[in-house]
Scaffold this motif. Sequence first.
Motif, PDB file in Angstrom:
ATOM      1  N   GLN A   1       1.750   4.017 -21.218  1.00  0.00           N
ATOM      2  CA  GLN A   1       1.115   4.236 -21.951  1.00  0.00           C
ATOM      3  C   GLN A   1       0.729   3.282 -21.541  1.00  0.00           C
ATOM      4  OE1 GLN A   1      -0.635   5.721 -24.580  1.00  0.00           O
ATOM      5  NE2 GLN A   1      -2.592   3.974 -24.013  1.00  0.00           N
ATOM      6  N   ARG A   2       1.232   1.699 -21.399  1.00  0.00           N
ATOM      7  CA  ARG A   2       1.059   0.379 -20.790  1.00  0.00           C
ATOM      8  C   ARG A   2       0.581   1.544 -19.127  1.00  0.00           C
ATOM      9  NH1 ARG A   2       2.111  -4.456 -22.015  1.00  0.00           N
ATOM     10  NH2 ARG A   2       3.597  -3.872 -23.556  1.00  0.00           N
ATOM     11  N   LEU A   3       0.729   1.604 -18.733  1.00  0.00           N
ATOM     12  CA  LEU A   3      -0.125   1.321 -17.230  1.00  0.00           C
ATOM     13  C   LEU A   3      -1.415   2.233 -17.077  1.00  0.00           C
ATOM     14  CD1 LEU A   3       2.593   2.859 -15.107  1.00  0.00           C
ATOM     15  CD2 LEU A   3       1.699   0.832 -15.448  1.00  0.00           C
ATOM     16  N   HIS A   4      -1.443   3.267 -17.962  1.00  0.00           N
ATOM     17  CA  HIS A   4      -3.289   3.562 -19.006  1.00  0.00           C
ATOM     18  C   HIS A   4      -4.121   2.660 -18.838  1.00  0.00           C
ATOM     19  CE1 HIS A   4      -1.926   7.705 -17.409  1.00  0.00           C
ATOM     20  NE2 HIS A   4      -1.443   7.802 -18.311  1.00  0.00           N
ATOM     21  N   GLU A   5      -3.051   1.735 -20.042  1.00  0.00           N
ATOM     22  CA  GLU A   5      -3.689   0.961 -20.234  1.00  0.00           C
ATOM     23  C   GLU A   5      -4.359  -0.564 -20.045  1.00  0.00           C
ATOM     24  OE1 GLU A   5      -1.907  -0.554 -23.746  1.00  0.00           O
ATOM     25  OE2 GLU A   5      -1.798   0.821 -24.840  1.00  0.00           O
ATOM     26  N   HIS A   6      -3.930  -0.542 -19.442  1.00  0.00           N
ATOM     27  CA  HIS A   6      -4.301  -1.958 -17.389  1.00  0.00           C
ATOM     28  C   HIS A   6      -4.285  -1.176 -15.905  1.00  0.00           C
ATOM     29  CE1 HIS A   6      -1.278  -3.939 -20.820  1.00  0.00           C
ATOM     30  NE2 HIS A   6      -1.606  -4.911 -20.540  1.00  0.00           N
ATOM     31  N   LEU A   7      -4.119  -0.103 -15.930  1.00  0.00           N
ATOM     32  CA  LEU A   7      -4.768   0.546 -14.790  1.00  0.00           C
ATOM     33  C   LEU A   7      -6.113   1.274 -15.306  1.00  0.00           C
ATOM     34  CD1 LEU A   7      -1.785   1.374 -13.097  1.00  0.00           C
ATOM     35  CD2 LEU A   7      -2.652  -0.596 -12.818  1.00  0.00           C
ATOM     36  N   THR A   8      -7.366   1.631 -13.993  1.00  0.00           N
ATOM     37  CA  THR A   8      -8.230   2.221 -14.520  1.00  0.00           C
ATOM     38  C   THR A   8      -7.200   3.810 -13.893  1.00  0.00           C
ATOM     39  OG1 THR A   8      -8.606   2.514 -11.711  1.00  0.00           O
ATOM     40  CG2 THR A   8     -10.047   1.148 -13.682  1.00  0.00           C
ATOM     41  N   GLN A   9      -8.346   4.700 -14.505  1.00  0.00           N
ATOM     42  CA  GLN A   9      -7.629   6.221 -13.743  1.00  0.00           C
ATOM     43  C   GLN A   9      -7.747   6.474 -12.200  1.00  0.00           C
ATOM     44  OE1 GLN A   9      -6.640   8.329 -16.710  1.00  0.00           O
ATOM     45  NE2 GLN A   9      -5.739   9.929 -14.392  1.00  0.00           N
ATOM     46  N   ALA A  10      -8.358   6.085 -11.903  1.00  0.00           N
ATOM     47  CA  ALA A  10      -8.620   6.377 -10.294  1.00  0.00           C
ATOM     48  C   ALA A  10      -7.383   5.695  -9.520  1.00  0.00           C
ATOM     49  CB  ALA A  10      -9.734   5.595  -9.508  1.00  0.00           C
ATOM     50  N   ASP A  11      -7.622   4.581 -10.194  1.00  0.00           N
ATOM     51  CA  ASP A  11      -5.826   3.309  -9.718  1.00  0.00           C
ATOM     52  C   ASP A  11      -4.301   4.364 -10.158  1.00  0.00           C
ATOM     53  OD1 ASP A  11      -7.671   1.311  -8.132  1.00  0.00           O
ATOM     54  OD2 ASP A  11      -7.006  -0.234  -9.980  1.00  0.00           O
ATOM     55  N   PHE A  12      -4.741   4.829 -11.220  1.00  0.00           N
ATOM     56  CA  PHE A  12      -3.151   5.855 -11.583  1.00  0.00           C
ATOM     57  C   PHE A  12      -3.375   6.899 -10.875  1.00  0.00           C
ATOM     58  CE2 PHE A  12      -0.326   8.375 -14.052  1.00  0.00           C
ATOM     59  CZ  PHE A  12       0.390   7.105 -14.536  1.00  0.00           C
TER      60      PHE A  12
ATOM     61  N   LYS B   1       0.621  -1.181  -0.174  1.00  0.00           N
ATOM     62  CA  LYS B   1       0.047   0.085  -0.112  1.00  0.00           C
ATOM     63  C   LYS B   1       0.334   1.507  -0.249  1.00  0.00           C
ATOM     64  CE  LYS B   1      -3.931   1.651   2.825  1.00  0.00           C
ATOM     65  NZ  LYS B   1      -5.027   1.585   3.514  1.00  0.00           N
ATOM     66  N   ASN B   2       1.436   1.272   0.817  1.00  0.00           N
ATOM     67  CA  ASN B   2       2.778   2.719   0.928  1.00  0.00           C
ATOM     68  C   ASN B   2       3.672   2.528   0.575  1.00  0.00           C
ATOM     69  OD1 ASN B   2       0.597   4.012   2.560  1.00  0.00           O
ATOM     70  ND2 ASN B   2       1.573   2.758   4.451  1.00  0.00           N
ATOM     71  N   SER B   3       4.282   1.332  -0.904  1.00  0.00           N
ATOM     72  CA  SER B   3       5.407   1.064  -1.163  1.00  0.00           C
ATOM     73  C   SER B   3       6.053   2.265  -2.335  1.00  0.00           C
ATOM     74  CB  SER B   3       6.187  -0.165  -1.393  1.00  0.00           C
ATOM     75  OG  SER B   3       5.808  -0.731  -0.696  1.00  0.00           O
ATOM     76  N   LYS B   4       7.138   2.767  -2.265  1.00  0.00           N
ATOM     77  CA  LYS B   4       7.502   3.084  -3.709  1.00  0.00           C
ATOM     78  C   LYS B   4       7.936   2.366  -5.039  1.00  0.00           C
ATOM     79  CE  LYS B   4       8.349   7.268  -0.899  1.00  0.00           C
ATOM     80  NZ  LYS B   4       9.344   8.047  -0.564  1.00  0.00           N
TER      81      LYS B   4
ATOM     82  N   LYS C   1      -4.493   7.497  -7.835  1.00  0.00           N
ATOM     83  CA  LYS C   1      -3.625   7.219  -6.553  1.00  0.00           C
ATOM     84  C   LYS C   1      -2.398   6.387  -6.240  1.00  0.00           C
ATOM     85  CE  LYS C   1      -8.255   4.855  -5.325  1.00  0.00           C
ATOM     86  NZ  LYS C   1      -8.771   3.516  -4.742  1.00  0.00           N
ATOM     87  N   LEU C   2      -1.603   5.599  -7.391  1.00  0.00           N
ATOM     88  CA  LEU C   2      -0.245   5.078  -7.446  1.00  0.00           C
ATOM     89  C   LEU C   2       1.033   6.435  -7.527  1.00  0.00           C
ATOM     90  CD1 LEU C   2      -0.702   2.375  -9.741  1.00  0.00           C
ATOM     91  CD2 LEU C   2       0.429   2.280  -7.109  1.00  0.00           C
ATOM     92  N   ASN C   3       0.017   7.067  -8.192  1.00  0.00           N
ATOM     93  CA  ASN C   3       1.134   8.570  -8.907  1.00  0.00           C
ATOM     94  C   ASN C   3       1.908   8.864  -8.500  1.00  0.00           C
ATOM     95  OD1 ASN C   3       1.573   9.357 -11.719  1.00  0.00           O
ATOM     96  ND2 ASN C   3       1.004  11.184 -11.497  1.00  0.00           N
ATOM     97  N   GLN C   4       1.389   9.157  -7.046  1.00  0.00           N
ATOM     98  CA  GLN C   4       1.828   9.296  -5.849  1.00  0.00           C
ATOM     99  C   GLN C   4       3.391   8.848  -5.212  1.00  0.00           C
ATOM    100  OE1 GLN C   4       1.833  12.825  -4.217  1.00  0.00           O
ATOM    101  NE2 GLN C   4      -0.245  12.743  -6.346  1.00  0.00           N
TER     102      GLN C   4
END
Length: 194
Positions: free
Chosen positions: A64-75, A45-48, A77-80
């Motif tokens: 681009q691959r991340l955007h294809e496989h993750l929802t915008q909400a998940d991306f 949960k808190n790893s970088k 959350k992960l972006n930080q």
Amino acid sequence: MRKLLPVIQFAHLLAASKLQSGGNAIDATAGNGNDTLFLINHLSKNSKLYIFDIQEDAIRQTKQRLHEHLTQADFNKLNQRLFFYCAGHQDMDMYVKEQVKVIMFNLGYLPGSQSKIITKPYTTLNALKKGLKLLLPNGLVSIILYPGHDGGQEEADLVTDYVSRLNTYEFGVIQYNNINKEKAPYLIAIEKKR
């Protein structure tokens, strides 16, 4: 009966087992984003996650691959917790200031691009040395080597020679390869003992 795992899947299996207990990770060669996506799916949960590639195309393709496989909400959350660097892996210590649990190298060249832009033996060796210093005890470095392309054999030989001389009290080192196929890619995995 289960088949033998390809080197990339075996590297993923080893990395997943290390990340079960949490910890930060580095994708030292983003490429097309396969290892980045794998690492994201195994981060706690808190790893970088720190992502490196010298080519802007690789960073772009990975995002681009991340955007294809993750929802915008998940991306979002992960972006930080995702840090992209268009920089050589040999400079990882300039950007990563904390210890990590897993570092993945997938050497050679960016699939689908000019094969003239390749990882180089001495920058890879410097990156590996710096990575081992950043690695937590019980952490893992995985390196997939490709001796079949121009420059690949020199890089594979240099890395293999270096890791074969690591102190056995500090590091465990294995090699996973297809011995009946000439110039086949192979995996070196290094576990830090202390």
